[in-house]
Design an enzyme around this catalytic site. Sequence first.
Site, mmCIF file in Angstrom:
data_model
loop_
_atom_site.group_PDB
_atom_site.id
_atom_site.type_symbol
_atom_site.label_atom_id
_atom_site.label_comp_id
_atom_site.label_asym_id
_atom_site.label_seq_id
_atom_site.Cartn_x
_atom_site.Cartn_y
_atom_site.Cartn_z
ATOM 1 N N LYS A 53 -2.750 4.651 2.554
ATOM 2 C CA LYS A 53 -3.974 4.054 3.110
ATOM 3 C C LYS A 53 -3.941 4.089 4.638
ATOM 4 O O LYS A 53 -4.935 4.398 5.283
ATOM 5 C CB LYS A 53 -4.124 2.605 2.599
ATOM 6 C CG LYS A 53 -4.511 2.559 1.130
ATOM 7 C CD LYS A 53 -4.429 1.177 0.510
ATOM 8 C CE LYS A 53 -4.707 1.280 -0.997
ATOM 9 N NZ LYS A 53 -4.535 0.032 -1.736
ATOM 10 N N GLN A 97 -2.551 -5.878 -1.013
ATOM 11 C CA GLN A 97 -2.095 -4.906 -2.011
ATOM 12 C C GLN A 97 -1.647 -5.628 -3.290
ATOM 13 O O GLN A 97 -0.845 -6.551 -3.237
ATOM 14 C CB GLN A 97 -0.936 -4.078 -1.420
ATOM 15 C CG GLN A 97 -0.456 -2.961 -2.315
ATOM 16 C CD GLN A 97 -1.515 -1.875 -2.516
ATOM 17 O OE1 GLN A 97 -2.226 -1.482 -1.603
ATOM 18 N NE2 GLN A 97 -1.633 -1.394 -3.753
ATOM 19 N N ASP A 120 -12.107 -4.086 -0.727
ATOM 20 C CA ASP A 120 -11.682 -3.656 -2.064
ATOM 21 C C ASP A 120 -12.777 -3.945 -3.097
ATOM 22 O O ASP A 120 -12.731 -3.446 -4.219
ATOM 23 C CB ASP A 120 -10.410 -4.426 -2.480
ATOM 24 C CG ASP A 120 -9.169 -3.543 -2.462
ATOM 25 O OD1 ASP A 120 -9.330 -2.309 -2.465
ATOM 26 O OD2 ASP A 120 -8.060 -4.098 -2.451
#
Length: 287
Positions: A53, A97, A120
């Site tokens: 990422k 995460q 997200d």
Amino acid sequence: MTATIIDGKAVARSLREKIAEEVKTLKQNGIVPGLAVVLVGQDPASHSYVKGKIKACEEVGIHSEVLYLAEETSQAELLQTIEQLNKKTNIHGILVQLPLPPHISEEAVLEVIPAEKDVDGFHPLNVGNLAIGRDTYLPCTPHGIVELIKWTGTDLNGKHVVVVGRSNIVGKPVSLLLLQENATVTMCHSRTRDLPALTRQADILVVAVGKPQLIGKEHVSPGAIVIDVGVNRLESGKLVGDVRFDEVAEVASYITPVPGGVGPMTITMLLANTVKAAKAQAAAASK
Ligand code: NDP
């Protein structure tokens, strides 16, 4: 093999070029999109995802920061870290995460990320907006899947899509997105009876289960588009999807490989969401 391979890397590359252009224009206007990633613990797969990422952010010119927290970090400490990140005006997107260590509630963490920085697309408010068809931060993997289907030139209008898997991060949101594209969507899961009979009805089959090689040619009708979301590591170390690629490629019209299909799109849609968040927050600040 009769199927055309959907090259997720190539589709992602071309989208990332467009995102890089957009970032360049934003920078000319004094806006530098910024993403913060919080990583708790030492899970090697999570570390590797985060690395990917950050590299992708660098490539398109997005500012990124990673906060590495110890496995023993308490839930209260993590929530405090997120609240501090939320105050930073140069950070437009915050991502924690997953998975988190078992002593931390994912639900509590996802709720504390403000909906406007939730790149997200996991905050309940954004999930709700998706369900009722409002503009929102779309979850990255489902968004990437829809982009890959569109890349084939297929008009989703009226197509029968069968989605195998009903998780909150893939199966459910991708079904909602496809419904918004006017597809007819059937959702299957572990309690579904006679899976092959249902999947054979699909014009487009999306498989997000996490069971190596679950889907074979007996599940696929000739000419179907097959999107394999699964990522499974075999004992040999080889990465495979949920679909038996070689045999399904004999009957499908298009198929995604694993790796190199859905995976590269997930990060790309995260970049797109970060840019969207930067634009929205800059617009709100200038009011
Ligand atoms: P989950 O484990 O959360 O969900 C799996 C789903 O599959 C569940 O809904 C489950 O049903 C269903 N299922 C399990 N066994 C069967 C079966 N035999 N027949 C039909 N359905 C079944 O997984 P995720 O959605 O998080 O992930 C799925 C896969 O996608 C994983 O391999 C994951 O690594 C991969 N993935 C890949 C991403 C990428 O970027 N490429 C991103 C996210 C995930 P039930 O609900 O009844 O238990």
